[in-house]
Design a protein around this motif. Structure first.
Motif, PDB file in Angstrom:
ATOM      1  N   ASN A 170       0.854  -1.186   0.000  1.00 54.41           N
ATOM      2  CA  ASN A 170       0.000   0.000   0.000  1.00 54.41           C
ATOM      3  C   ASN A 170       0.894   1.242   0.000  1.00 54.41           C
ATOM      4  N   LYS A 226       1.180  -2.318   4.719  1.00 55.87           N
ATOM      5  CA  LYS A 226       0.271  -3.421   4.410  1.00 55.87           C
ATOM      6  C   LYS A 226       0.632  -4.056   3.074  1.00 55.87           C
ATOM      7  N   LEU A 250      -4.990  -9.804   3.064  1.00 59.55           N
ATOM      8  CA  LEU A 250      -4.410  -8.541   3.505  1.00 59.55           C
ATOM      9  C   LEU A 250      -3.531  -8.807   4.711  1.00 59.55           C
ATOM     10  N   PHE A 279      -3.989  -1.365  -4.404  1.00 62.05           N
ATOM     11  CA  PHE A 279      -4.537  -0.483  -3.385  1.00 62.05           C
ATOM     12  C   PHE A 279      -4.904   0.848  -4.039  1.00 62.05           C
ATOM     13  N   ASN A 280      -5.946   1.498  -3.533  1.00 59.47           N
ATOM     14  CA  ASN A 280      -6.159   2.882  -3.946  1.00 59.47           C
ATOM     15  C   ASN A 280      -5.119   3.763  -3.271  1.00 59.47           C
ATOM     16  N   SER A 290      -5.119   4.073   0.474  1.00 60.21           N
ATOM     17  CA  SER A 290      -4.937   2.831   1.220  1.00 60.21           C
ATOM     18  C   SER A 290      -6.188   2.438   2.005  1.00 60.21           C
ATOM     19  N   VAL A 331      -8.859  -2.114  -1.540  1.00 61.49           N
ATOM     20  CA  VAL A 331      -8.100  -3.002  -2.416  1.00 61.49           C
ATOM     21  C   VAL A 331      -9.025  -3.414  -3.554  1.00 61.49           C
ATOM     22  N   VAL A 337     -10.366  -1.924   3.396  1.00 56.17           N
ATOM     23  CA  VAL A 337      -9.162  -2.317   4.128  1.00 56.17           C
ATOM     24  C   VAL A 337      -9.414  -2.353   5.632  1.00 56.17           C
TER      25      VAL A 337
END
Length: 323
Positions: A51, A57, A69, A93-94, A97, A100, A114
């Motif tokens: 992330n 992560k 995760l 991940f965006n 964070s 996902v 997440v």
């Protein structure tokens, strides 16, 4: 392209993440020490990501149809995301964070929270396997690329389609936004790449020149350049403004599966089945360095954030760090 090969490698802050069949390992880039082995998947781990830029992560996607995760600090598994009905082959991940995204051979992508570990939405619309996906830098849009020859731009908050990008005559191998998210580039097994306007969904240009499948494509950090990697053994650098080919990178003796720019945008790195990686000058196309040492094909490569270190991953079951 084959989904039976081990093709996952990722860099985070001072850490490397690589998959070893059904496990992942986290390594310290400074010492080379193995920090954690992430065990729990019941089949090949194909897709992995930190992330970034947080790096605390890790997400892993597997042929066992699940995504897990993990804590990068302790190796603990926080959640196992279940819901896909076929292999997971891509994930991200965006930027915040908080989510996902997973893409699957079941033709869908899913968004997962997440914090809670819950499924947020299922993005259904493709008619064949999803093999590539990417968030924009705001995290409010996601683009997916599929073997159905299309890419779809999705609104993350609603899970609805914004645009269907049609025009390729072969399976899409890679999709990516440029830095300001105004453009999307798609690579295809039809031997071309296409550049799309994000707002309108219109195709702005088709990047021609390769005589075999285009396996990877990327923008540089400023979004002014595009690099392609092809099964014809060459890479090309295009202007993202004029869409003209600026230089052709020739020297590999086999297909190139991965291409990336250094953070400064002055170098291109390629990974090939010829067991080497090569560093190229962006402006001249000259090969500056050949990275030799792997005993089998190299499937992945990346620069670190500073651009002074390279990592390569190979089918010889090793990763190498190059300074």
């Amino acid at each position: 392209m084959s989904f039976t090969e081990d093709k996952s490698l990722c860099l985070g802050p001072r850490r490397i993440l690589c998959n070893i069949y059904m496990t992942c390992k986290i390594w310290d880039t400074a010492s080379g020490e193995e920090l954690h082995t992430l065990e729990g998947h019941r089949n090949v781990v194909y897709a992995i990501a930190f992330n970034n830029p947080y790096g605390d992560k890790v997400a892993t996607g597997s042929f066992d149809k699940t995504c897990k995760l993990w804590s990068a600090e302790t190796g603990k598994c926080f959640y196992t995301f279940r819901g896909h009905t076929a292999e997971i082959v891509c994930l991200a991940f965006n930027p915040q964070s908080t989510l996902v995204a997973t893409g699957s051979m079941d033709t869908t992508a899913k968004l997962w929270d997440v914090e809670s570990g819950k499924e947020v939405s299922t993005l259904a619309g493709h008619f064949a396997e999803i093999i590539s996906l990417s968030f924009n830098t705001m995290g409010d849009h996601l683009v997916t690329g599929s073997f159905d020859h299309t890419a779809i731009l999705w609104d993350v908050s609603s899970g609805s389609k914004v645009h269907i990008l049609t025009g390729h005559r072969g399976e899409i191998s890679c999709v990516q936004f440029n830095w300001d998210c105004s453009l999307i580039v798609t690579a295809s097994l039809d031997k071309t790449c296409k550049v799309w306007d994000t707002d309108s969904g219109q195709c702005l240009a088709t990047l021609l020149g390769h005589n075999d499948e285009v396996l990877d494509v990327c923008f540089n950090s400023t979004g002014q350049l595009i690099a392609t990697a092809s099964a014809d053994g060459t890479s090309r650098v295009f202007s993202a403004e004029t869409f003209q080919c600026l230089c052709q990178l020739e020297g590999h003796n086999g297909e190139i599966s991965k291409v990336c720019f250094n953070p400064q945008g002055s170098r291109v790195l390629t990974a090939s089945v010829d067991k080497t990686a090569r560093v190229w000058h962006v402006n001249t196309g000259a090969c500056l360095q050949v990275l030799e040492g792997h005993s089998d094909e190299i499937f992945s490569c990346a620069f670190n954030y500073e651009g002074d270190t390279i990592i390569t991953g190979s089918k010889d079951n090793t990763c190498r760090i190059w300074h």
